[in-house]
Design an enzyme around this catalytic site. Sequence first.
Site, PDB file in Angstrom:
ATOM      1  N   GLY A 243       4.833  83.205  13.318  1.00 38.48           N
ATOM      2  CA  GLY A 243       3.986  84.027  14.180  1.00 38.48           C
ATOM      3  C   GLY A 243       2.632  84.094  13.525  1.00 38.48           C
ATOM      4  O   GLY A 243       2.109  83.090  13.060  1.00 38.48           O
TER       5      GLY A 243
ATOM      6  N   CYS B 103       7.428  79.745   8.142  1.00 40.43           N
ATOM      7  CA  CYS B 103       6.005  79.631   8.485  1.00 40.43           C
ATOM      8  C   CYS B 103       5.245  80.918   8.135  1.00 40.43           C
ATOM      9  O   CYS B 103       5.040  81.177   6.957  1.00 40.43           O
ATOM     10  CB  CYS B 103       5.863  79.243   9.948  1.00 40.43           C
ATOM     11  SG  CYS B 103       4.318  78.390  10.251  1.00 40.43           S
TER      12      CYS B 103
ATOM     13  N   ARG C 283      -2.857  78.900   3.809  1.00 41.06           N
ATOM     14  CA  ARG C 283      -2.694  79.083   5.266  1.00 41.06           C
ATOM     15  C   ARG C 283      -3.389  77.958   6.020  1.00 41.06           C
ATOM     16  O   ARG C 283      -4.405  77.437   5.579  1.00 41.06           O
ATOM     17  CB  ARG C 283      -3.293  80.406   5.716  1.00 41.06           C
ATOM     18  CG  ARG C 283      -2.563  81.610   5.183  1.00 41.06           C
ATOM     19  CD  ARG C 283      -3.217  82.895   5.679  1.00 41.06           C
ATOM     20  NE  ARG C 283      -3.105  83.020   7.130  1.00 41.06           N
ATOM     21  CZ  ARG C 283      -4.037  83.574   7.901  1.00 41.06           C
ATOM     22  NH1 ARG C 283      -5.155  84.022   7.385  1.00 41.06           N
ATOM     23  NH2 ARG C 283      -3.843  83.660   9.198  1.00 41.06           N
TER      24      ARG C 283
ATOM     25  N   ARG D  59       0.546  75.073  13.091  1.00 41.33           N
ATOM     26  CA  ARG D  59      -0.472  75.751  12.261  1.00 41.33           C
ATOM     27  C   ARG D  59       0.163  76.220  10.946  1.00 41.33           C
ATOM     28  O   ARG D  59       0.016  77.380  10.527  1.00 41.33           O
ATOM     29  CB  ARG D  59      -1.103  76.927  13.016  1.00 41.33           C
ATOM     30  CG  ARG D  59      -1.761  76.510  14.320  1.00 41.33           C
ATOM     31  CD  ARG D  59      -2.663  77.594  14.861  1.00 41.33           C
ATOM     32  NE  ARG D  59      -3.826  77.773  13.986  1.00 41.33           N
ATOM     33  CZ  ARG D  59      -4.338  78.948  13.660  1.00 41.33           C
ATOM     34  NH1 ARG D  59      -3.814  80.056  14.102  1.00 41.33           N
ATOM     35  NH2 ARG D  59      -5.399  79.009  12.888  1.00 41.33           N
TER      36      ARG D  59
ATOM     37  N   HIS E 190       9.683  75.011  11.639  1.00 40.06           N
ATOM     38  CA  HIS E 190      10.415  75.898  12.558  1.00 40.06           C
ATOM     39  C   HIS E 190      11.753  75.316  13.006  1.00 40.06           C
ATOM     40  O   HIS E 190      11.861  74.839  14.133  1.00 40.06           O
ATOM     41  CB  HIS E 190       9.561  76.155  13.803  1.00 40.06           C
ATOM     42  CG  HIS E 190       8.345  76.974  13.550  1.00 40.06           C
ATOM     43  ND1 HIS E 190       8.336  78.340  13.669  1.00 40.06           N
ATOM     44  CD2 HIS E 190       7.101  76.616  13.169  1.00 40.06           C
ATOM     45  CE1 HIS E 190       7.129  78.798  13.379  1.00 40.06           C
ATOM     46  NE2 HIS E 190       6.357  77.770  13.069  1.00 40.06           N
TER      47      HIS E 190
ATOM     48  N   GLU F 278      14.201  76.860  14.083  1.00 38.95           N
ATOM     49  CA  GLU F 278      14.711  77.629  15.229  1.00 38.95           C
ATOM     50  C   GLU F 278      14.251  77.047  16.562  1.00 38.95           C
ATOM     51  O   GLU F 278      14.727  77.439  17.613  1.00 38.95           O
ATOM     52  CB  GLU F 278      14.306  79.111  15.102  1.00 38.95           C
ATOM     53  CG  GLU F 278      12.840  79.435  15.374  1.00 38.95           C
ATOM     54  CD  GLU F 278      11.887  79.052  14.239  1.00 38.95           C
ATOM     55  OE1 GLU F 278      12.328  78.418  13.249  1.00 38.95           O
ATOM     56  OE2 GLU F 278      10.689  79.382  14.357  1.00 38.95           O
TER      57      GLU F 278
HETATM   58  N1  GLN Z   1      -1.035  80.151  10.945  1.00 38.13           N
HETATM   59  C1  GLN Z   1      -0.135  81.260  10.958  1.00 38.13           C
HETATM   60  C2  GLN Z   1      -0.501  82.296   9.905  1.00 38.13           C
HETATM   61  O1  GLN Z   1      -1.385  82.114   9.134  1.00 38.13           O
HETATM   62  C3  GLN Z   1       1.298  80.801  10.765  1.00 38.13           C
HETATM   63  C4  GLN Z   1       1.717  79.929  11.919  1.00 38.13           C
HETATM   64  C5  GLN Z   1       3.181  80.004  12.264  1.00 38.13           C
HETATM   65  O2  GLN Z   1       3.907  80.885  11.824  1.00 38.13           O
HETATM   66  N2  GLN Z   1       3.601  79.097  13.106  1.00 38.13           N
HETATM   67  O3  GLN Z   1       0.118  83.326   9.851  1.00 38.13           O
END
Ligand code: GLN
Length: 191
Positions: A47, A79, A109, A139, A175, A177
């Site tokens: 997230g 993530c 990040r 990301r 991910h 999931e």
């Molecule tokens: N870019 C998000 C962050 O910095 C992480 C992305 C993800 O959980 N898919 O929190």
Amino acid sequence: MASIGVLALQGDFHEHLAVLRRIGAAPHEVRLPHQLAAVDRLIIPGGESTTIGRLLSRYQMLEPLRARAGHDLAVWGTCAGAILLAREVLDMKAGGQPTIGVMDITVRRNAYGSQLESFETPLAIPTLGPEPLAGVFIRAPEIVSVGRQVEVLARLPGGAVVAARQGRLLVTTFHPELTDDDRLHRYFLEL
Ligand code: GLN
């Protein structure tokens, strides 16, 4: 007590709950300290780590998480969840962001440039058997260094660490999931 929770403040927690139900676990949604107190395993979903961290702080969840994670609470961060577990975060949001900060890893990040913001690639994870796992990266952060007690579970072909474990702490920058491969969820239930 043997019960599993999924942190359900923000992000793709529904997908984790669905995988856990599919493999026969009975997961709980965790938002508040009394719900956290009732579980001994916790998945922190992907997230937005800045949002999840802010909500953890607002709901008085950071202190109990820091006290229990890796001890009587096994935690798997996917993530954004991996960012929240890392002891050091590079490219934090300006002004900083609250994290749990218990695992001996450094993450950067949004580490993959814009063309590669999201990608999918097969990952060899020997602990899970010979069959590669589909790594879905969105990301994603990169794990740029790991401490001595941290076991690397998977890397990208270029060498970047994408899955690691330190005792009862597990992080993946992709991910699982979002795929129908549930081997990592089963692995976490045994941790
Ligand atoms: N870019 C998000 C962050 O910095 C992480 C992305 C993800 O959980 N898919 O929190």
